[in-house]
Write an enzyme that holds these catalytic residues in place. Structure first.
Site, PDB file in Angstrom:
ATOM      1  CB  SER A   1     187.839  60.800 -11.134  1.00  0.00           C
ATOM      2  OG  SER A   1     187.922  59.482 -10.623  1.00  0.00           O
TER       3      SER A   1
ATOM      4  CE1 TYR B   1     183.976  62.433  -7.540  1.00  0.00           C
ATOM      5  CE2 TYR B   1     184.730  60.238  -8.156  1.00  0.00           C
ATOM      6  CZ  TYR B   1     185.010  61.546  -7.795  1.00  0.00           C
ATOM      7  OH  TYR B   1     186.316  61.957  -7.692  1.00  0.00           O
TER       8      TYR B   1
HETATM    9  N1  LIG Z   1     191.676  61.574  -3.838  1.00  0.00           N
HETATM   10  C1  LIG Z   1     191.471  60.834  -4.909  1.00  0.00           C
HETATM   11  O1  LIG Z   1     191.861  59.645  -4.946  1.00  0.00           O
HETATM   12  C2  LIG Z   1     190.762  61.401  -6.111  1.00  0.00           C
HETATM   13  C3  LIG Z   1     190.623  60.566  -7.221  1.00  0.00           C
HETATM   14  C4  LIG Z   1     189.994  61.078  -8.346  1.00  0.00           C
HETATM   15  C5  LIG Z   1     189.536  62.378  -8.364  1.00  0.00           C
HETATM   16  N2  LIG Z   1     189.671  63.172  -7.268  1.00  0.00           N
HETATM   17  C6  LIG Z   1     189.172  64.554  -7.347  1.00  0.00           C
HETATM   18  O2  LIG Z   1     190.144  65.440  -6.839  1.00  0.00           O
HETATM   19  C7  LIG Z   1     189.495  66.630  -6.363  1.00  0.00           C
HETATM   20  C8  LIG Z   1     190.037  66.953  -4.992  1.00  0.00           C
HETATM   21  O3  LIG Z   1     189.630  65.950  -4.075  1.00  0.00           O
HETATM   22  P1  LIG Z   1     190.551  65.454  -2.862  1.00  0.00           P
HETATM   23  O4  LIG Z   1     190.887  64.064  -3.117  1.00  0.00           O
HETATM   24  O5  LIG Z   1     191.610  66.434  -2.596  1.00  0.00           O
HETATM   25  O6  LIG Z   1     189.454  65.419  -1.681  1.00  0.00           O
HETATM   26  P2  LIG Z   1     189.208  66.380  -0.418  1.00  0.00           P
HETATM   27  O7  LIG Z   1     190.391  66.378   0.464  1.00  0.00           O
HETATM   28  O8  LIG Z   1     187.889  65.954   0.147  1.00  0.00           O
HETATM   29  O9  LIG Z   1     189.061  67.820  -1.065  1.00  0.00           O
HETATM   30  C9  LIG Z   1     187.883  68.241  -1.713  1.00  0.00           C
HETATM   31  C10 LIG Z   1     187.905  69.751  -1.821  1.00  0.00           C
HETATM   32  O10 LIG Z   1     186.683  70.179  -2.422  1.00  0.00           O
HETATM   33  C11 LIG Z   1     186.147  71.246  -1.660  1.00  0.00           C
HETATM   34  N3  LIG Z   1     184.699  71.258  -1.796  1.00  0.00           N
HETATM   35  C12 LIG Z   1     183.813  70.258  -1.535  1.00  0.00           C
HETATM   36  N4  LIG Z   1     182.556  70.681  -1.709  1.00  0.00           N
HETATM   37  C13 LIG Z   1     182.634  71.983  -2.093  1.00  0.00           C
HETATM   38  C14 LIG Z   1     181.682  72.971  -2.403  1.00  0.00           C
HETATM   39  N5  LIG Z   1     180.360  72.740  -2.353  1.00  0.00           N
HETATM   40  N6  LIG Z   1     182.116  74.208  -2.741  1.00  0.00           N
HETATM   41  C15 LIG Z   1     183.447  74.485  -2.778  1.00  0.00           C
HETATM   42  N7  LIG Z   1     184.396  73.590  -2.505  1.00  0.00           N
HETATM   43  C16 LIG Z   1     183.997  72.355  -2.152  1.00  0.00           C
HETATM   44  C17 LIG Z   1     186.581  70.945  -0.224  1.00  0.00           C
HETATM   45  O11 LIG Z   1     186.658  72.130   0.557  1.00  0.00           O
HETATM   46  P3  LIG Z   1     185.587  72.666   1.627  1.00  0.00           P
HETATM   47  O12 LIG Z   1     185.103  71.504   2.421  1.00  0.00           O
HETATM   48  O13 LIG Z   1     186.399  73.670   2.384  1.00  0.00           O
HETATM   49  O14 LIG Z   1     184.520  73.308   0.803  1.00  0.00           O
HETATM   50  C18 LIG Z   1     188.008  70.432  -0.457  1.00  0.00           C
HETATM   51  O15 LIG Z   1     188.908  71.509  -0.533  1.00  0.00           O
HETATM   52  C19 LIG Z   1     187.989  66.322  -6.409  1.00  0.00           C
HETATM   53  O16 LIG Z   1     187.420  66.905  -7.555  1.00  0.00           O
HETATM   54  C20 LIG Z   1     187.930  64.812  -6.512  1.00  0.00           C
HETATM   55  O17 LIG Z   1     186.751  64.382  -7.164  1.00  0.00           O
HETATM   56  C21 LIG Z   1     190.277  62.707  -6.138  1.00  0.00           C
END
Ligand SMILES: NC(=O)c1ccc[n+]([C@@H]2O[C@H](COP(=O)([O-])OP(=O)(O)OC[C@H]3O[C@@H](n4cnc5c(N)ncnc54)[C@H](OP(=O)(O)O)[C@@H]3O)[C@@H](O)[C@H]2O)c1
Length: 264
Positions: free
Chosen positions: A141, A154
């Site tokens: 991130s 985080y």
């Molecule tokens: N969106 C942003 O602006 C942003 C910015 C910086 C970094 N990120 C990073 O991008 C990645 C994806 O996030 P996103 O934005 O797409 O958010 P999201 O829509 O909430 O997706 C998060 C994913 O992680 C999975 N997950 C959560 N806890 C888990 C666990 N205990 N075991 C296995 N899977 C788990 C969830 O699936 P289930 O609930 O089905 O387990 C979901 O598929 C993350 O690492 C996040 O930190 C996102």
């Protein structure tokens, strides 16, 4: 890296960026392994990927549970002996001040974001090495590049990924292991809705910043394109990415701005 015909394992494939990346990969006619906890959501993604011409296997796993990771690796090997790419998108965020946050919540964030990610990588690494090499994509991130209010653990878990995977890259160059750090800024997903509050409950609110972020689909296209070019660091987002350069080249300005910034 050419993806056609390759076996690619994507965690976090049920939602947001991981889902978008899985769908983007599926146009390349590959073999996909889709993982996260929500089996029904993964099945829906599987249907889309198969429709786009790739084969797909759903292997649920909980990154916070070691037994679940071990079982998932066994199932993945039964699906296909080789794993050419492992792409980590599974993760949880935080919305709470450090002073209020229960230590159990901070440990949980590290279990999922850091330990789950490295445990799965360590189990897949020998398979890749035995196969002559492979690619690992790790989602950090922009707060893996600097600290940010309301995100202390985080941000720390994402910083830890940089230290770990930079070391792993240097150790495995001779084994043809490519490692890409994916660094999203703001992407419009459910990340803030699913973030943990100070007591570990889901935050359940869409951040204003998140809401104005890049679409997950655009992020997915950027990521797959950049992974294909084997970039070591891939920044994804809009003007918020400027903060990475400000932190690096104008640290005093960064320290000032970080006290003024709106964290939600
Ligand atoms: N969106 C942003 O602006 C942003 C910015 C910086 C970094 N990120 C990073 O991008 C990645 C994806 O996030 P996103 O934005 O797409 O958010 P999201 O829509 O909430 O997706 C998060 C994913 O992680 C999975 N997950 C959560 N806890 C888990 C666990 N205990 N075991 C296995 N899977 C788990 C969830 O699936 P289930 O609930 O089905 O387990 C979901 O598929 C993350 O690492 C996040 O930190 C996102």
């Amino acid at each position: 890296m050419k993806f056609n015909g390759k076996t690619l394992w994507i965690t976090g494939a049920s939602s947001g960026i991981g889902r978008a990346v899985a769908i983007e990969f599926s146009y390349k006619k590959c073999h996909l392994i889709l993982s996260s906890r929500n089996k029904d959501a993964l099945e829906e993604v599987r249907g889309i990927c198969e429709h786009n011409g790739s084969s797909a296997e759903v292997i649920p796993l909980d990154l916070g549970n070691s037994e679940s990771i071990v079982a998932a690796v066994k199932k993945a090997q039964a699906f296909n002996k080789t794993i050419d790419g492992l792409y980590h998108f599974g993760g949880i965020s935080q919305r709470s001040y450090a002073i209020d946050t229960d230590i159990a919540v901070e440990r949980k964030i590290f279990e999922v974001n850091f330990f789950g990610t490295i445990e799965l990588s360590k189990m897949v690494l020998p398979i890749m090495i035995g196969n002559g090499g492979g690619q690992i994509g790790v989602t950090s991130s922009i707060v893996g590049k600097f600290g940010f209010p309301y995100r202390s653990s985080y941000a720390a878990s994402k910083h830890a990924l940089h230290g770990y995977f930079e070391s792993l890259r240097a150790e495995n160059v001779a084994h043809n292991i490519l490692i890409s750090m994916l660094i999203p800024g703001r992407v419009k997903t459910n990340i803030s809705m699913n973030a943990l509050d100070s007591q570990g409950k889901a935050y359940h609110k869409m951040d204003d910043g998140q809401n104005k972020g890049m679409s997950a689909e655009k992020a997915g296209r950027t990521i797959v394109n950049s992974l294909g070019k084997e970039r070591k660091e891939i920044l994804i987002g809009g003007s918020e990415l400027l903060m990475v350069q400000i932190r690096r080249f104008l640290p005093r300005l960064f320290y000032y701005l970080s006290t003024k910034v709106q964290p939600l």
